[in-house]
Design a protein around this motif. Sequence first.
Motif, short mmCIF file in Angstrom:
data_model
loop_
_atom_site.label_atom_id
_atom_site.label_comp_id
_atom_site.label_asym_id
_atom_site.label_seq_id
_atom_site.Cartn_x
_atom_site.Cartn_y
_atom_site.Cartn_z
N ILE A 6 0.97 -1.08 -0.16
CA ILE A 6 0.00 0.18 -0.05
C ILE A 6 0.94 1.24 -0.05
O ILE A 6 2.05 1.08 0.22
N ASP A 7 0.37 2.35 -0.46
CA ASP A 7 1.16 3.61 0.07
C ASP A 7 0.62 4.67 0.89
O ASP A 7 -0.47 4.30 1.46
N THR A 8 1.12 5.61 1.07
CA THR A 8 0.74 6.58 2.17
C THR A 8 -0.65 7.11 1.79
O THR A 8 -1.34 7.45 2.87
N ASN A 9 -0.98 7.13 0.57
CA ASN A 9 -2.29 7.69 0.04
C ASN A 9 -3.31 6.88 0.46
O ASN A 9 -4.53 7.19 0.95
N ASP A 10 -3.11 5.65 0.53
CA ASP A 10 -4.13 4.67 0.94
C ASP A 10 -4.71 4.78 2.39
O ASP A 10 -5.73 4.69 2.81
N VAL A 11 -3.56 5.10 3.24
CA VAL A 11 -3.61 5.47 4.56
C VAL A 11 -4.45 6.58 5.01
O VAL A 11 -5.21 6.69 5.78
N ILE A 12 -3.94 7.58 4.15
CA ILE A 12 -4.58 9.11 4.64
C ILE A 12 -5.82 9.00 3.92
O ILE A 12 -6.96 9.35 4.73
N LEU A 13 -6.44 8.37 3.03
CA LEU A 13 -7.65 8.16 2.56
C LEU A 13 -8.57 7.42 3.43
O LEU A 13 -9.90 7.66 3.66
N ASN A 17 -8.33 10.37 11.12
CA ASN A 17 -7.33 10.81 12.21
C ASN A 17 -6.81 11.98 11.44
O ASN A 17 -5.63 11.73 10.61
N GLU A 18 -6.72 13.17 11.81
CA GLU A 18 -5.90 14.45 11.29
C GLU A 18 -4.74 14.48 11.57
O GLU A 18 -3.89 14.78 10.50
N ASN A 19 -4.18 14.00 12.55
CA ASN A 19 -2.69 13.74 12.80
C ASN A 19 -2.25 12.82 12.07
O ASN A 19 -0.99 12.91 11.63
N ILE A 20 -2.92 11.65 11.57
CA ILE A 20 -2.25 10.88 10.66
C ILE A 20 -2.07 11.35 9.34
O ILE A 20 -1.30 11.31 8.60
N LYS A 21 -3.21 12.12 8.82
CA LYS A 21 -3.26 12.50 7.69
C LYS A 21 -2.33 13.69 7.33
O LYS A 21 -1.54 13.78 6.36
N ASN A 22 -1.57 14.03 8.66
CA ASN A 22 -0.70 15.29 8.22
C ASN A 22 0.62 14.53 8.73
O ASN A 22 1.86 15.45 8.94
N ARG A 23 0.86 13.48 9.00
CA ARG A 23 1.97 12.73 9.42
C ARG A 23 2.92 12.72 8.11
O ARG A 23 2.66 12.79 7.15
N ASP A 24 4.23 12.91 8.67
CA ASP A 24 5.41 12.72 7.70
C ASP A 24 5.25 11.49 6.62
O ASP A 24 5.19 10.49 7.41
N THR A 25 5.42 11.54 5.42
CA THR A 25 5.21 10.40 4.48
C THR A 25 6.46 9.16 4.87
O THR A 25 6.21 8.20 4.70
N ASN A 26 7.50 9.75 5.11
CA ASN A 26 8.71 8.89 5.48
C ASN A 26 8.38 8.21 6.77
O ASN A 26 8.49 6.86 6.80
N LYS A 27 7.70 8.60 7.60
CA LYS A 27 7.12 8.04 8.82
C LYS A 27 6.16 6.96 8.47
O LYS A 27 6.13 5.96 8.83
N LEU A 28 5.21 7.26 7.85
CA LEU A 28 4.20 6.54 7.32
C LEU A 28 4.44 5.29 6.54
O LEU A 28 4.09 4.23 6.66
N GLU A 29 5.49 5.53 5.70
CA GLU A 29 6.31 4.46 4.91
C GLU A 29 6.92 3.52 5.95
O GLU A 29 6.78 2.23 5.53
N ASN A 30 7.55 3.86 6.89
CA ASN A 30 8.05 3.01 7.62
C ASN A 30 7.01 2.22 8.60
O ASN A 30 7.17 1.00 8.65
N GLU A 31 5.89 2.93 8.94
CA GLU A 31 4.98 2.12 9.54
C GLU A 31 4.25 1.16 8.72
O GLU A 31 3.73 0.01 9.15
#
Length: 128
Positions: A6-13, A17-31
């Motif tokens: 999956i990619d970060t856009n999948d998680v954001i969509l 949670n607004e905090n997750i939507k605004n989270r750094d993409t590198n951190k989301l990719e690691n998660e």
Amino acid sequence: MDNLWIDTNDVILYTDNENIKNRDTNKLENEILMAQSYIKWFTKNNFKDFIEIPKEVKLAAIKITEYLAAKKINEVNHEGYNSETFDDYSYTKSSSFKDELEQLGIGFLLAPYMNNLTSTITMRLRKL
């Protein structure tokens, strides 16, 4: 990162949670990578035989990624919070990672893709 299911856009969509939507993409990719690794470990399946990753597995990866991001954000906001006490009321927050993920309901999503690797043990006994 390559080879992410999956990619970060999948998680954001998916998340509200607004905090997750605004989270750094590198951190989301690691998660996402951590979620993917957990799914491989949990199912004992590396999904290399699949042409495309099943939707259920992708949804599980999104849910785990969202959980990991929210937990990390919560740790930053509430460092060291494990329990609270007020008069005769006491609450302790303590559970394992696996227990916490079971609450997300991912077991049902991943059950069809689990490889139940079983081994047999032979025990021979003799009279002394």
